[in-house]
Design a protein around this motif. Structure first.
Motif, PDB file in Angstrom:
ATOM      1  N   LEU A  92       0.822  -1.298  -0.093  1.00 29.80           N
ATOM      2  CA  LEU A  92      -0.126   0.096   0.014  1.00 29.80           C
ATOM      3  C   LEU A  92       1.012   1.089  -0.277  1.00 29.80           C
ATOM      4  N   LEU A  93       1.821   1.281   0.666  1.00 33.39           N
ATOM      5  CA  LEU A  93       2.585   2.605   0.744  1.00 33.39           C
ATOM      6  C   LEU A  93       3.336   3.034  -0.419  1.00 33.39           C
ATOM      7  N   LYS A  94       3.411   2.126  -1.600  1.00 31.78           N
ATOM      8  CA  LYS A  94       3.727   2.570  -3.061  1.00 31.78           C
ATOM      9  C   LYS A  94       2.791   3.497  -3.511  1.00 31.78           C
ATOM     10  N   LEU A  95       1.331   3.145  -3.314  1.00 25.42           N
ATOM     11  CA  LEU A  95       0.419   3.958  -3.928  1.00 25.42           C
ATOM     12  C   LEU A  95       0.498   5.531  -3.531  1.00 25.42           C
ATOM     13  N   GLY A  96       1.047   6.031  -2.548  1.00 24.73           N
ATOM     14  CA  GLY A  96       1.545   7.290  -2.180  1.00 24.73           C
ATOM     15  C   GLY A  96       2.388   8.076  -3.364  1.00 24.73           C
ATOM     16  N   ASP A  97       3.089   7.205  -4.043  1.00 22.95           N
ATOM     17  CA  ASP A  97       3.855   7.699  -5.192  1.00 22.95           C
ATOM     18  C   ASP A  97       3.288   8.143  -6.478  1.00 22.95           C
ATOM     19  N   ILE A  98       1.896   7.659  -6.503  1.00 19.56           N
ATOM     20  CA  ILE A  98       1.154   7.554  -7.676  1.00 19.56           C
ATOM     21  C   ILE A  98       0.906   9.003  -8.300  1.00 19.56           C
ATOM     22  N   GLU A  99       1.070   9.390  -9.365  1.00 17.51           N
ATOM     23  CA  GLU A  99       0.825  10.699 -10.088  1.00 17.51           C
ATOM     24  C   GLU A  99      -0.628  10.631 -10.659  1.00 17.51           C
ATOM     25  N   THR A 100      -1.299  11.796 -10.325  1.00 16.17           N
ATOM     26  CA  THR A 100      -2.640  11.677 -10.941  1.00 16.17           C
ATOM     27  C   THR A 100      -3.126  12.985 -11.113  1.00 16.17           C
ATOM     28  N   ASN A 101      -4.018  13.482 -12.085  1.00 18.39           N
ATOM     29  CA  ASN A 101      -4.812  14.718 -11.980  1.00 18.39           C
ATOM     30  C   ASN A 101      -5.819  14.934 -11.262  1.00 18.39           C
ATOM     31  N   SER A 102      -6.362  13.760 -10.795  1.00 18.18           N
ATOM     32  CA  SER A 102      -7.442  13.730  -9.907  1.00 18.18           C
ATOM     33  C   SER A 102      -7.277  14.114  -8.442  1.00 18.18           C
ATOM     34  N   HIS A 103      -7.640  15.102  -8.010  1.00 19.68           N
ATOM     35  CA  HIS A 103      -7.500  15.390  -6.616  1.00 19.68           C
ATOM     36  C   HIS A 103      -8.046  14.268  -5.571  1.00 19.68           C
ATOM     37  N   VAL A 104      -9.224  13.701  -5.858  1.00 14.95           N
ATOM     38  CA  VAL A 104      -9.863  12.904  -5.310  1.00 14.95           C
ATOM     39  C   VAL A 104      -9.161  11.489  -5.185  1.00 14.95           C
ATOM     40  N   LEU A 105      -8.771  11.024  -6.375  1.00 16.51           N
ATOM     41  CA  LEU A 105      -7.874   9.938  -6.314  1.00 16.51           C
ATOM     42  C   LEU A 105      -6.453  10.122  -5.701  1.00 16.51           C
ATOM     43  N   ARG A 106      -5.990  11.289  -5.649  1.00 18.59           N
ATOM     44  CA  ARG A 106      -4.631  11.662  -4.979  1.00 18.59           C
ATOM     45  C   ARG A 106      -4.805  11.357  -3.423  1.00 18.59           C
ATOM     46  N   ARG A 107      -6.325  11.962  -2.937  1.00 25.92           N
ATOM     47  CA  ARG A 107      -6.374  11.998  -1.686  1.00 25.92           C
ATOM     48  C   ARG A 107      -6.764  10.461  -1.379  1.00 25.92           C
ATOM     49  N   ALA A 108      -7.231   9.716  -2.145  1.00 23.60           N
ATOM     50  CA  ALA A 108      -7.763   8.332  -1.714  1.00 23.60           C
ATOM     51  C   ALA A 108      -6.500   7.466  -1.746  1.00 23.60           C
ATOM     52  N   THR A 109      -5.544   7.728  -2.770  1.00 20.45           N
ATOM     53  CA  THR A 109      -4.191   6.951  -2.550  1.00 20.45           C
ATOM     54  C   THR A 109      -3.361   7.217  -1.334  1.00 20.45           C
ATOM     55  N   ASN A 110      -3.379   8.554  -0.846  1.00 22.73           N
ATOM     56  CA  ASN A 110      -2.898   8.940   0.274  1.00 22.73           C
ATOM     57  C   ASN A 110      -3.317   8.251   1.450  1.00 22.73           C
ATOM     58  N   LEU A 111      -4.486   8.171   1.558  1.00 23.74           N
ATOM     59  CA  LEU A 111      -5.310   7.592   2.738  1.00 23.74           C
ATOM     60  C   LEU A 111      -4.755   6.010   2.748  1.00 23.74           C
ATOM     61  N   LEU A 112      -4.809   5.355   1.533  1.00 21.58           N
ATOM     62  CA  LEU A 112      -4.431   4.032   1.362  1.00 21.58           C
ATOM     63  C   LEU A 112      -2.892   3.778   1.822  1.00 21.58           C
ATOM     64  N   ALA A 113      -2.180   4.703   1.508  1.00 21.18           N
ATOM     65  CA  ALA A 113      -0.625   4.553   1.996  1.00 21.18           C
ATOM     66  C   ALA A 113      -0.343   4.943   3.377  1.00 21.18           C
ATOM     67  N   GLU A 114      -1.294   5.677   3.950  1.00 22.81           N
ATOM     68  CA  GLU A 114      -1.332   5.985   5.142  1.00 22.81           C
ATOM     69  C   GLU A 114      -2.010   4.760   6.153  1.00 22.81           C
ATOM     70  N   ALA A 115      -2.446   3.791   5.562  1.00 22.30           N
ATOM     71  CA  ALA A 115      -3.208   2.696   6.084  1.00 22.30           C
ATOM     72  C   ALA A 115      -4.554   2.984   6.903  1.00 22.30           C
ATOM     73  N   ALA A 116      -5.070   4.020   6.286  1.00 19.41           N
ATOM     74  CA  ALA A 116      -6.486   4.633   6.905  1.00 19.41           C
ATOM     75  C   ALA A 116      -7.354   3.337   7.013  1.00 19.41           C
ATOM     76  N   SER A 117      -8.394   3.600   8.097  1.00 19.98           N
ATOM     77  CA  SER A 117      -9.282   2.491   8.124  1.00 19.98           C
ATOM     78  C   SER A 117     -10.390   2.476   7.115  1.00 19.98           C
ATOM     79  N   GLU A 118     -11.304   1.410   6.964  1.00 26.29           N
ATOM     80  CA  GLU A 118     -12.219   1.207   5.850  1.00 26.29           C
ATOM     81  C   GLU A 118     -12.950   2.514   5.911  1.00 26.29           C
ATOM     82  N   GLN A 119     -13.568   2.542   7.582  1.00 27.56           N
ATOM     83  CA  GLN A 119     -14.627   3.643   7.650  1.00 27.56           C
ATOM     84  C   GLN A 119     -14.219   5.172   7.258  1.00 27.56           C
ATOM     85  N   VAL A 120     -12.740   5.411   7.514  1.00 27.49           N
ATOM     86  CA  VAL A 120     -12.478   6.790   7.184  1.00 27.49           C
ATOM     87  C   VAL A 120     -12.318   6.887   5.858  1.00 27.49           C
TER      88      VAL A 120
END
Length: 269
Positions: A92-120
C-alpha cells in the motif's frame, strides 16, 4: 472538446436560422429592444435569485463541460485495477507515489498509503461525492432558473409591445409591424430557454452522473484494495457500475510498473 454538445448547438441554431431565411425577410427577426428585455431581464432576475459567484461558477462549469472531455468510467475502472496490481506487488505504501490529475484519487491513494481504516476512507470519499453533487446542483439550478425566466420576460416584452400597439390603433397600417415586434420577445425567450439554457442544464446533469460514478468507483476500488481483495474480485465489483455490453473483459496478464503508473494519469479531474 465535447463535439456532441457543439454539434447540437450549431445544428439547432443553423436549422432555425435557415428556416427563418427560407421563410422570408430575416431582418424582421431582429429587434434590439426585445433582446434587451429578454436577455437583460433574465440576467437581472437570475442575479436577484442566486449569488453572483454562483452565476460565474455556472458559466465556468458550462465552458468546462463543452471544452473538456469527460473521463469514461471504464478508464477509471482500469485505473483502479492498475492500483490493485501495484498494491499487491509493492504494498500500500507504494500508492503514495502515484501521480494523477484527480485530486480525489490523489487523496484516496494517500489514505491507502497511510493505512487509514475502511470507515475513514468510506466517509472521506462519500463526503467528496456529496460535496460534488451539491456544487453541481447549484450550477444546474442557475441554468434551470434562466430557462424559466427567459420565456417569462419574453411574454412581458410581448405585453409591452401590445400596449404600444393598442396606443396607435388609429393608424391601421402600423398594427401588423407592431404585432410582429411584440411577438418577437416571446420568440427570443423560447429560443434561449429551449436551445441554450435547458440543454446546458441537461448536459451538466449528465456530466454530474458520470463524475459521481467515477467517484463511487474510486471509493469502492480503494476499499477493495485496502481489504486486499483479489484482482478479479476488484474487477467484478467495479464492473457492475457499467452496462454489461460496455464492460471490458478482464486481463490477468502482468504489466510493467511504468505502465501501471502511467495509466493512473487517465483519472478525471
Amino acid at each position: 472538446m465535447d463535439f456532441a454538445s457543439l454539434l447540437g448547438i450549431i445544428s439547432g441554431l443553423a436549422l432555425i436560422i435557415s428556416a427563418i431565411i427560407i421563410g422570408g425577410n430575416a431582418d424582421v427577426f431582429v429587434n434590439i429592444p426585445g433582446l434587451m428585455i429578454v436577455a437583460g431581464g433574465t440576467i437581472a432576475a437570475t442575479l436577484l435569485t442566486v449569488q453572483f459567484k454562483d452565476v460565474l461558477n455556472a458559466f465556468k462549469a458550462a465552458w468546462i463541460v463543452f471544452t473538456r472531455d469527460k473521463t469514461n468510467p471504464q478508464e477509471m475502472i482500469d485505473t483502479m485495477l492498475e492500483l490493485s496490481r501495484i498494491s499487491h506487488r509493492h504494498g500500500l505504501l507504494k500508492l503514495g507515489d502515484i501521480e494523477t490529475n484527480s485530486h480525489v484519487l490523489r487523496r484516496a491513494t494517500n489514505l491507502l498509503a497511510e493505512a487509514a481504516s475502511e470507515q475513514v476512507i468510506r466517509n472521506t470519499l462519500q463526503n467528496e461525492i456529496d460535496s460534488l453533487i451539491a456544487r453541481h446542483f447549484t450550477v444546474q439550478d442557475v441554468f434551470k432558473k434562466m430557462a424559466m425566466y427567459a420565456p417569462a420576460f419574453g411574454m412581458l416584452g410581448t405585453l409591452i409591445g401590445l400596449i404600444q400597439m393598442l396606443s396607435v390603433l388609429s393608424e391601421p397600417e402600423s398594427i401588423g409591424p407592431a404585432m410582429a415586434i411584440a411577438l418577437l420577445t416571446t420568440f427570443y425567450g423560447s429560443l434561449l430557454a429551449t436551445v441554450v439554457f435547458l440543454p446546458i442544464a441537461g448536459k451538466l446533469r449528465a456530466r454530474t452522473l458520470v463524475e459521481v460514478t467515477n467517484l463511487e468507483i474510486i471509493r469502492e476500488g480503494c476499499i477493495s484494495i485496502l481489504t486486499n481483495d483479489h484482482y478479479a474480485h476488484v474487477y467484478e465489483q467495479l464492473s457492475s457500475y457499467l452496462p454489461e455490453d460496455s464492460r471490458k473483459p478482464l486481463r490477468m496478464g502482468k504489466s510493467s510498473e511504468g505502465a501501471d503508473t502511467a495509466n493512473t494519469k487517465k483519472a478525471s479531474k
